[in-house]
Scaffold this motif. Structure first.
Motif, PDB file in Angstrom:
ATOM      1  N   GLU A  17       3.825  10.116   6.272  1.00  0.00           N
ATOM      2  CA  GLU A  17       2.786   9.406   5.663  1.00  0.00           C
ATOM      3  C   GLU A  17       2.964   9.355   4.345  1.00  0.00           C
ATOM      4  O   GLU A  17       2.053   8.996   3.552  1.00  0.00           O
ATOM      5  N   LYS A  18       4.253  10.026   3.955  1.00  0.00           N
ATOM      6  CA  LYS A  18       4.493  10.246   2.400  1.00  0.00           C
ATOM      7  C   LYS A  18       3.279  11.003   1.644  1.00  0.00           C
ATOM      8  O   LYS A  18       2.969  10.446   0.808  1.00  0.00           O
ATOM      9  N   ILE A  19       2.927  11.957   2.249  1.00  0.00           N
ATOM     10  CA  ILE A  19       1.982  12.776   1.488  1.00  0.00           C
ATOM     11  C   ILE A  19       2.637  13.717   0.933  1.00  0.00           C
ATOM     12  O   ILE A  19       3.214  14.816   1.698  1.00  0.00           O
ATOM     13  N   PHE A  63      -5.218  11.601  -5.926  1.00  0.00           N
ATOM     14  CA  PHE A  63      -5.374  10.103  -5.143  1.00  0.00           C
ATOM     15  C   PHE A  63      -6.128   9.313  -6.180  1.00  0.00           C
ATOM     16  O   PHE A  63      -5.573   8.069  -6.479  1.00  0.00           O
ATOM     17  N   SER A  66      -2.779   8.095  -8.725  1.00  0.00           N
ATOM     18  CA  SER A  66      -1.667   7.672  -7.703  1.00  0.00           C
ATOM     19  C   SER A  66      -2.046   6.715  -6.891  1.00  0.00           C
ATOM     20  O   SER A  66      -1.229   5.911  -6.451  1.00  0.00           O
ATOM     21  N   HIS A  67      -3.299   6.584  -6.370  1.00  0.00           N
ATOM     22  CA  HIS A  67      -3.756   5.901  -5.156  1.00  0.00           C
ATOM     23  C   HIS A  67      -2.714   6.360  -3.965  1.00  0.00           C
ATOM     24  O   HIS A  67      -2.627   5.471  -3.176  1.00  0.00           O
ATOM     25  N   ARG A  68      -2.408   7.557  -3.870  1.00  0.00           N
ATOM     26  CA  ARG A  68      -1.871   8.319  -2.729  1.00  0.00           C
ATOM     27  C   ARG A  68      -2.364   9.244  -2.255  1.00  0.00           C
ATOM     28  O   ARG A  68      -2.861  10.156  -3.273  1.00  0.00           O
ATOM     29  N   THR A 157      -7.745   5.399   4.548  1.00  0.00           N
ATOM     30  CA  THR A 157      -7.314   4.460   3.574  1.00  0.00           C
ATOM     31  C   THR A 157      -7.504   3.163   3.945  1.00  0.00           C
ATOM     32  O   THR A 157      -7.433   2.183   3.204  1.00  0.00           O
ATOM     33  N   ASP A 186       0.408   4.542   6.384  1.00  0.00           N
ATOM     34  CA  ASP A 186       0.785   4.580   4.918  1.00  0.00           C
ATOM     35  C   ASP A 186       0.228   2.984   4.569  1.00  0.00           C
ATOM     36  O   ASP A 186       1.076   2.452   4.074  1.00  0.00           O
ATOM     37  N   TYR A 188      -2.521   1.838   2.494  1.00  0.00           N
ATOM     38  CA  TYR A 188      -3.715   1.847   1.406  1.00  0.00           C
ATOM     39  C   TYR A 188      -3.261   0.565   0.815  1.00  0.00           C
ATOM     40  O   TYR A 188      -2.378   0.052   0.280  1.00  0.00           O
ATOM     41  N   ALA A 447       0.270  13.935 -10.211  1.00  0.00           N
ATOM     42  CA  ALA A 447       0.276  12.548  -9.870  1.00  0.00           C
ATOM     43  C   ALA A 447       1.010  11.662 -10.975  1.00  0.00           C
ATOM     44  O   ALA A 447       1.677  10.825 -10.770  1.00  0.00           O
TER      45      ALA A 447
END
Length: 595
Positions: A17-19, A63, A66-68, A157, A186, A188, A447
């Motif tokens: 999920e690239k967290i 978040f 970065s909106h991640r 998301t 992944d 968003y 971030a």
């Protein structure tokens, strides 16, 4: 089907999920997962703050910039309970956080083992956390983990983002089972809902017909990453833009079409435009009490006399506080793109328009500028609050990120900050949790490591989370904290002065029989933690010290002594029912019917 340990499934899920970060604190309940995270430490970094509340705020700040999403990890019982306030802030401000909490082992459910809540249900932490997350999942077998994790990621998301919880009995971290793995999400911003053609056409009709239109934007505009589209629409139709704090920066606030914040501590021109407008197009904004002057007609808005188009991704916000003439369930960027396409189809917009309306606004802006100018230009000791805002505006570069806590300093920055970019002004707006500002700055810097990050925080709020200094030094996170030191819970003391005849009680910080103002020496406190620090008591010195702190590119703290007896000039209202609100300090309410 493969046989895997539960902890390994979770670690691999975070990678897929690239967290990139887990903000977590160890405990007996999550030590099994920590062992699995060790194997992926090059792809998912564990950062261990000194308190779980700060972990939640760090993930929230990460978040917002970065909106991640980032994850939090807490152990059974008190550690997870410490997340609640941070998750409440994230939920009310629509910030995606993956909260992984450990619970007691399934073999001991309902036996009252160490740190189990079982008054109403076994392993009942779900009922503690569920009011502050979009959904709480509690898989009780390893085989249940893949589906629960995918659903958690999707829920977090999709649509209006927000925190989710995976509450996992700790035996699952070390037990193995044959499982079918789920695909990564992944996703968003990968699904955007648009408006109907009829609603788009009607909105454009109204925008072109209106003589005094405004656009009101909130966090939904920021979350949709629609700043470029908003700026194009505003400039193409010469329509002024009013922003909530979480929407600030989606149009450069130095643009003449940006009017700033509205409400009690809004800019005068914003409140004047709001109450004189004949059309308001609200996008991703929820008309909370502070941006609507507690919904009192004539103070910020004049609905239903003013026509309202309300656009939001969350159907629950449409009509919550004002009944719209047109309610549109849509993503902000998708909707504005539709408006721009419709304008293209009609060949409309482009030339300057609404000259009379813009002239009115320019006049209100000048009145406001003339009124506030002396405070911005005056040097004093202790320092006038306006000087702090002015020097931050002067020193910080366009790409700087500021985080704000709950307190009187936030009112000053709402009123006078000029955000130049989206995702650069982080506020605890919906829940107003103290400690958010100093803590979220750590996540914001992770971030955006190449951008300056400055936390402006009150002395009371900083004292709640001073352990942020330890985390900054331990992980070399170059945040600058500006401690707004006025020796009081000044925002609440001001309410005592305003509404209770100055009967101050429990709001100032004093020591000794003479009640001398007291605070710890914040600069010495920072030095003890290994953080560069300064104490500033003269307004002439602050800008240079801030410039030096930012340039040092290391954790730094500035203890700034601010005059607590100067209050933001209200231009709207805010009501504490049943106490009648004070009238504006500048300007006056206005209603079309003259009442």
């Amino acid at each position: 089907m493969t046989v895997k340990k539960g902890g390994d499934l979770i670690a691999e899920f975070l990678v897929r999920e690239k967290i990139p970060y887990v903000f977590g604190i160890c405990g007996h309940g999550n030590v099994g997962l920590l062992d699995s995270l060790y194997d992926v430490k090059d792809e998912v970094k564990l950062v261990s703050p000194r308190h779980e509340q700060t972990a939640a705020h760090m993930a929230d700040g990460f978040f917002r910039v970065s909106h991640r999403p980032a994850a939090t990890l807490t152990s059974t019982g008190p550690g997870s309970a410490n997340l609640i306030m941070g998750l409440a802030v994230a939920q009310t401000d629509s910030s995606a956080v993956l909260s992984i909490t450990a619970n007691v082992p399934t073999s001991q459910f309902n036996r009252g083992p160490f740190q189990e809540l079982n008054q109403h249900h076994q392993a009942d932490f779900n009922n503690v956390i569920k009011p502050v997350v979009k959904r709480s999942f509690q898989p009780t077998r390893v085989e249940m983990l893949p589906l629960a994790m995918r659903q958690a990621a999707t829920t977090m998301t999709t649509g209006r983002p927000g925190p989710v919880n995976l509450d996992i009995p700790y035996n699952l971290f070390v037990e193995s089972a044959e499982v079918s793995e789920e695909p990564a999400w992944d996703g968003y911003l990968s699904r955007r809902s648009g408006a109907s053609e009829a609603d788009v056409a009607r909105t454009v009709d109204w925008l072109l017909e209106a003589e005094r239109p405004v656009i009101f934007v909130g966090h939904g505009m920021t979350l949709s990453e629609a700043g470029a589209e908003l700026t194009e629409l505003a400039q193409r139709l010469s329509i002024p833009v009013i922003s909530s704090p979480n929407g600030m920066g989606t149009i450069d606030m130095r643009d003449e079409l940006s009017l700033g914040f509205i409400g009690r501590n809004g800019a005068y021109q914003a409140n004047q435009a709001g109450r004189h407008a004949d059309l308001v197009v609200a996008i991703g904004a929820r008309f909370d009490d502070r941006s609507a002057s507690s919904w009192k007609p004539g103070y910020s808005w004049n609905f239903p006399s003013t026509r309202l188009v309300h656009v939001d991704l969350d159907h629950g916000e449409l009509g919550r506080n004002y009944a719209p003439d047109l309610a549109i369930l849509a993503d902000a960027k998708a909707f504005i793109r539709q408006l721009l396409s419709e304008l293209d189809r009609r060949g409309a917009g482009g030339a300057p328009r609404l000259e009379a309306w813009r002239a009115d606004i320019a006049g209100w802006r000048k009145e406001w500028a003339d009124f506030i100018r002396p405070g911005f230009e005056t040097h004093s000791q202790p320092i006038r609050p306006e000087r702090i805002v002015a020097d931050c505006r002067k020193v910080l570069p366009d790409d700087a990120i500021i985080t704000l806590d709950s307190g009187i300093h936030h009112n000053w920055f709402m009123q006078f900050w000029e955000a130049r970019r989206p995702q650069s002004m982080l506020n605890t707006w919906g829940y107003s949790g103290m400690g958010f500002g100093p803590s979220s700055a750590l996540g914001a810097k992770l971030a955006a490591p190449d951008r300056p990050v400055v936390s402006i925080c009150g002395d009371g709020g900083f004292t709640m989370v001073p352990h942020v200094l330890c985390t900054a030094v331990e992980y070399d996170i170059a945040v600058v904290w500006v401690v707004w030191n006025n020796f009081a819970w000044a925002a609440i003391r001001d309410l005592q002065y305003a509404y209770f005849d100055g009967r101050e009680y429990g709001t100032g910080f004093y020591q000794g029989p003479n009640r001398e103002p007291y605070n710890p020496d914040f600069a010495m406190w920072a030095k003890a933690a290994g953080v560069a620090s300064w104490t500033v008591t003269r307004s002439q010195d602050f800008a240079g010290v801030l410039e030096q702190a930012v340039a040092s590119n290391r954790p730094a703290l500035i203890d700034v002594h601010v005059d607590a007896n100067i209050r933001p000039p209200a231009t709207g209202a805010w009501e504490l029912p049943p106490i009648p609100p004070k009238e504006p300090a500048f300007g006056a309410p206005w209603r079309p019917d003259g009442r």
